[in-house]
Design a protein around this motif. Structure first.
Motif, PDB file in Angstrom:
ATOM      1  N   ALA A  25      -2.002  24.959  -9.612  1.00 24.33           N
ATOM      2  CA  ALA A  25      -0.564  24.669  -9.491  1.00 24.33           C
ATOM      3  C   ALA A  25      -0.190  23.542 -10.447  1.00 24.33           C
ATOM      4  CB  ALA A  25      -0.216  24.300  -8.056  1.00 24.33           C
ATOM      5  N   GLY A  26      -1.060  22.540 -10.560  1.00 27.68           N
ATOM      6  CA  GLY A  26      -0.833  21.465 -11.527  1.00 27.68           C
ATOM      7  C   GLY A  26      -0.869  21.973 -12.958  1.00 27.68           C
ATOM      8  N   LEU A  27      -1.745  22.928 -13.225  1.00 21.16           N
ATOM      9  CA  LEU A  27      -1.795  23.529 -14.558  1.00 21.16           C
ATOM     10  C   LEU A  27      -0.487  24.247 -14.869  1.00 21.16           C
ATOM     11  CD1 LEU A  27      -3.253  24.421 -17.134  1.00 21.16           C
ATOM     12  CD2 LEU A  27      -4.196  26.329 -15.817  1.00 21.16           C
ATOM     13  N   ALA A  28      -0.003  25.034 -13.924  1.00 23.74           N
ATOM     14  CA  ALA A  28       1.262  25.757 -14.135  1.00 23.74           C
ATOM     15  C   ALA A  28       2.423  24.783 -14.329  1.00 23.74           C
ATOM     16  CB  ALA A  28       1.530  26.690 -12.954  1.00 23.74           C
ATOM     17  N   TRP A  29       2.459  23.757 -13.526  1.00 20.59           N
ATOM     18  CA  TRP A  29       3.537  22.771 -13.621  1.00 20.59           C
ATOM     19  C   TRP A  29       3.479  22.040 -14.965  1.00 20.59           C
ATOM     20  CZ3 TRP A  29       3.764  17.234 -11.870  1.00 20.59           C
ATOM     21  CH2 TRP A  29       5.074  16.779 -11.783  1.00 20.59           C
ATOM     22  N   GLY A  30       2.277  21.625 -15.365  1.00 21.72           N
ATOM     23  CA  GLY A  30       2.115  20.940 -16.645  1.00 21.72           C
ATOM     24  C   GLY A  30       2.491  21.829 -17.826  1.00 21.72           C
ATOM     25  N   MET A  31       2.156  23.114 -17.754  1.00 21.47           N
ATOM     26  CA  MET A  31       2.514  24.035 -18.827  1.00 21.47           C
ATOM     27  C   MET A  31       4.025  24.210 -18.920  1.00 21.47           C
ATOM     28  SD  MET A  31      -0.091  24.966 -20.538  1.00 21.47           S
ATOM     29  CE  MET A  31       0.623  26.315 -21.431  1.00 21.47           C
ATOM     30  N   ARG A  32       4.685  24.329 -17.767  1.00 26.66           N
ATOM     31  CA  ARG A  32       6.143  24.478 -17.790  1.00 26.66           C
ATOM     32  C   ARG A  32       6.817  23.259 -18.415  1.00 26.66           C
ATOM     33  NH1 ARG A  32       8.118  27.690 -12.434  1.00 26.66           N
ATOM     34  NH2 ARG A  32       6.561  29.323 -12.614  1.00 26.66           N
ATOM     35  N   ILE A  33       6.331  22.084 -18.073  1.00 24.69           N
ATOM     36  CA  ILE A  33       6.905  20.870 -18.649  1.00 24.69           C
ATOM     37  C   ILE A  33       6.594  20.792 -20.142  1.00 24.69           C
ATOM     38  CG2 ILE A  33       6.765  18.353 -18.653  1.00 24.69           C
ATOM     39  CD1 ILE A  33       6.287  18.523 -15.625  1.00 24.69           C
ATOM     40  N   ALA A  34       5.348  21.098 -20.518  1.00 28.24           N
ATOM     41  CA  ALA A  34       4.936  20.976 -21.915  1.00 28.24           C
ATOM     42  C   ALA A  34       5.665  21.966 -22.814  1.00 28.24           C
ATOM     43  CB  ALA A  34       3.430  21.189 -22.029  1.00 28.24           C
ATOM     44  N   LEU A  35       5.941  23.157 -22.323  1.00 27.80           N
ATOM     45  CA  LEU A  35       6.598  24.156 -23.160  1.00 27.80           C
ATOM     46  C   LEU A  35       8.062  23.837 -23.418  1.00 27.80           C
ATOM     47  CD1 LEU A  35       4.964  27.410 -21.806  1.00 27.80           C
ATOM     48  CD2 LEU A  35       4.538  26.262 -23.984  1.00 27.80           C
ATOM     49  N   ARG A  36       8.625  22.906 -22.684  1.00 26.93           N
ATOM     50  CA  ARG A  36      10.004  22.478 -22.919  1.00 26.93           C
ATOM     51  C   ARG A  36      10.087  21.319 -23.913  1.00 26.93           C
ATOM     52  NH1 ARG A  36      11.192  22.200 -16.672  1.00 26.93           N
ATOM     53  NH2 ARG A  36      11.252  24.420 -16.230  1.00 26.93           N
ATOM     54  N   ARG A  37       8.960  20.769 -24.292  1.00 28.62           N
ATOM     55  CA  ARG A  37       8.926  19.596 -25.167  1.00 28.62           C
ATOM     56  C   ARG A  37       8.710  19.999 -26.619  1.00 28.62           C
ATOM     57  NH1 ARG A  37       9.240  14.756 -21.899  1.00 28.62           N
ATOM     58  NH2 ARG A  37       9.229  15.657 -19.824  1.00 28.62           N
ATOM     59  N   ALA A  38       9.162  19.132 -27.501  1.00 24.14           N
ATOM     60  CA  ALA A  38       8.914  19.343 -28.928  1.00 24.14           C
ATOM     61  C   ALA A  38       7.451  19.048 -29.265  1.00 24.14           C
ATOM     62  CB  ALA A  38       9.836  18.456 -29.759  1.00 24.14           C
ATOM     63  N   ARG A  39       6.867  18.068 -28.543  1.00 26.33           N
ATOM     64  CA  ARG A  39       5.459  17.713 -28.735  1.00 26.33           C
ATOM     65  C   ARG A  39       4.740  17.868 -27.393  1.00 26.33           C
ATOM     66  NH1 ARG A  39       5.241  12.029 -31.141  1.00 26.33           N
ATOM     67  NH2 ARG A  39       3.031  12.533 -31.137  1.00 26.33           N
ATOM     68  N   PRO A  40       4.133  19.027 -27.138  1.00 26.14           N
ATOM     69  CA  PRO A  40       3.537  19.283 -25.831  1.00 26.14           C
ATOM     70  C   PRO A  40       2.152  18.655 -25.615  1.00 26.14           C
ATOM     71  CG  PRO A  40       3.344  21.224 -27.196  1.00 26.14           C
ATOM     72  CD  PRO A  40       4.150  20.227 -27.973  1.00 26.14           C
ATOM     73  N   ALA A  41       1.480  18.233 -26.672  1.00 22.23           N
ATOM     74  CA  ALA A  41       0.105  17.753 -26.540  1.00 22.23           C
ATOM     75  C   ALA A  41      -0.045  16.581 -25.571  1.00 22.23           C
ATOM     76  CB  ALA A  41      -0.473  17.409 -27.901  1.00 22.23           C
ATOM     77  N   PRO A  42       0.797  15.544 -25.617  1.00 23.31           N
ATOM     78  CA  PRO A  42       0.614  14.438 -24.672  1.00 23.31           C
ATOM     79  C   PRO A  42       0.756  14.876 -23.209  1.00 23.31           C
ATOM     80  CG  PRO A  42       2.059  13.753 -26.459  1.00 23.31           C
ATOM     81  CD  PRO A  42       1.834  15.220 -26.612  1.00 23.31           C
TER      82      PRO A  42
END
Length: 101
Positions: A25-42
C-alpha cells in the motif's frame, strides 16, 4: 526433530500479511505521489527507505518475540500477501462493453 509452535507461526503469518499489505500500500501511495512530480526520484527513494525500514523493524521485533517459528510465519505471510497483490495488479483490464446502437 525440531518442534514448531503453530500458534506463534500463525501469529507471525498474520503479522506478515499485515506487513505485506502495508508495504505494498505504501508502494502504491508513493508511486501515485511520485508520478505527479516533475522529479519523482526523491519521493521514490524516501518511500522505499521508509517501507524497507518499517518492514525490517517489524521483522526484527517478530524474530525477537517469537523466535524461528514466528519469523518463518512472518516471511510466509509476507510472501502470501505479495503473491495476492501481484495477482490483483496483473489481472487484465476488462474491455469496454459493446454498444447496442
Amino acid at each position: 526433530m525440531i518442534g514448531l509452535d503453530w500458534t506463534l507461526t500463525g501469529l507471525g503469518a498474520f503479522l506478515g500479511v499485515l506487513a505485506g499489505a502495508a508495504f505494498f500500500a505504501g508502494l502504491a501511495w508513493g508511486m501515485r505521489i511520485a508520478l505527479r512530480r516533475a522529479r519523482p526520484a526523491p519521493v521514490l527513494l524516501l518511500s522505499a527507505g521508509l517501507r524497507i525500514a518499517a518492514l525490517l523493524a517489524v521483522g526484527y521485533w517478530v524474530a525477537g518475540e517469537g523466535g524461528t517459528s514466528m519469523l518463518l510465519g512472518f516471511a510466509g505471510g509476507f510472501l502470501v500477501a505479495r503473491v495476492c497483490i501481484l495477482m490483483l495488479a496483473r489481472r487484465p483490464v476488462p474491455e469496454e462493453a459493446a454498444r447496442w446502437n
